[in-house]
Write an enzyme that holds these catalytic residues in place. Sequence first.
Site, mmCIF file in Angstrom:
data_model
loop_
_atom_site.group_PDB
_atom_site.id
_atom_site.type_symbol
_atom_site.label_atom_id
_atom_site.label_comp_id
_atom_site.label_asym_id
_atom_site.label_seq_id
_atom_site.Cartn_x
_atom_site.Cartn_y
_atom_site.Cartn_z
ATOM 1 N N GLU A 155 0.442 -0.915 -0.311
ATOM 2 C CA GLU A 155 -0.010 0.121 -0.300
ATOM 3 C C GLU A 155 1.135 1.201 -0.074
ATOM 4 O O GLU A 155 -0.009 2.250 -0.109
ATOM 5 C CB GLU A 155 -1.278 -0.320 0.776
ATOM 6 C CG GLU A 155 -0.515 0.190 2.730
ATOM 7 C CD GLU A 155 -0.464 -0.615 3.111
ATOM 8 O OE1 GLU A 155 0.378 -2.234 2.326
ATOM 9 O OE2 GLU A 155 -0.500 -1.350 4.178
ATOM 10 N N ASN A 156 2.259 1.043 0.014
ATOM 11 C CA ASN A 156 3.158 2.472 -0.123
ATOM 12 C C ASN A 156 3.062 2.539 -1.103
ATOM 13 O O ASN A 156 3.826 3.775 -1.375
ATOM 14 C CB ASN A 156 4.328 2.056 0.788
ATOM 15 C CG ASN A 156 5.450 0.829 0.386
ATOM 16 O OD1 ASN A 156 4.209 -0.333 0.065
ATOM 17 N ND2 ASN A 156 6.356 0.856 0.368
#
Lengths: 215, 217
Positions: free
Chosen positions: B47-48
């Site tokens: 998700e980064n």
Amino acid sequence: MSKLKSIDEIAEKFSDNQVIMIGGFLAVGTPETLVDALVTKGVRNLTVIGNDTSFPDRGIGRLIMSRQIKKAIVSHIGTNKETGRQMTAGEIEVELVPQGTLAERVRSGGAGLGGFLTPTGVGTVVAEGKQVITVNGCTYLLELPLKADIALLKAWKADKSGNLVYRRAARNFNPLMAMAADLVIVEAEEIVEVGELNPDEVVTPGTLVDMILKA
Amino acid sequence: MSDMRERIVKRVARFFKDGDLVNLGIGMPTMVANFIPSDINVMLQSENGFIGLGPSPEAGKEDKDTVNAGGIPVTIVPGGACFDSSMSFALIRGGHVDATVLGALEVDEKGNLANWIVPGKLVPGMGGAMDLVVGAKKVIIAMEHTTKEGAPKILKNCTLPLTAVNVVDYIVTELGVMEVTEEGIVLRELAPGVTAEEIQSKTEARLVIPAHVEIMQ
């Protein structure tokens, strides 16, 4: 007028009580030289908006250790125990925001939106004090935009007009913050001449960028 | 990895289908990646900011810009794609992620989840967890069945502040596999040698036990 600036010219823009967005995710994609300048100048009572408070020796974490932050608006503080200590002791205010909501609040700030409706946080402490709105039978929280006086960003490549290209996971919040601050300052690993970047690869248009520093 | 943890992550990996986009949480869920069946293609989201999370790089080949959401150096597989945090969470909230696997402090029979804060003790922040469990099509909790002290973690009602309401689909522990349904938590599989009585004795919520319960593989 050239956007390429010295670190001293950039540091002149920093003052107490500013709201500053800082790109990065656990300091990946954080402009460390610009953070250095904030630490050296010693401005205080800052409101800092970023994904997390990083580690004690990196990125936003260093501003926690130097006690320059009055309020942090972030999604995570677990990698820097000092943030939790200062918060528990009442020395700083920490607003914990779900990561997707934080990203979208910054995006809304830069996109001219008055807020947005998200299902994230419904039925949790995140909903406290917020408007709950039902649309077509689904429940959402009204989340409000975030804006800043200054955004400090990290890019892989910048051309001299400020067009930016990011690399891998170092992109994260940087392009969103480029839209949401009055003054946008970029630290780039490589600075190239105008025309050298393929316009299809540019993520942040140069018109959004005010000052550029070579990392 | 302990046998107990290996049993949990191996079973979780069998939930995925060919073509799924999956987000694995930090800790035990991360290890699920090592057990995804080789005959299906599953893409992992980090998700980064990318899809195509790959294995750890060789020592000395770490790339400062290529890390997972825990900040650990990783690789991006061929066919990967990078994007900003808004896009990353639009993928998550928008229902484009087929499954997420996370740990839990508590889960209850309504599918409520608590996994982000122990007030006064542990306040790391929610990071991306609240968005993930609300947005992913399937929410799988991978955890040890009880606390270190032996107290149940599968409860009638969560006592800790919630991460989200009514989001959990499956719970996989070393003792078995449970599905959260309208009728309550249904026992679907039991680990070899574990009885329904034993798993119920370590669970505060009442388990619905069908006539046929599979053996957990």
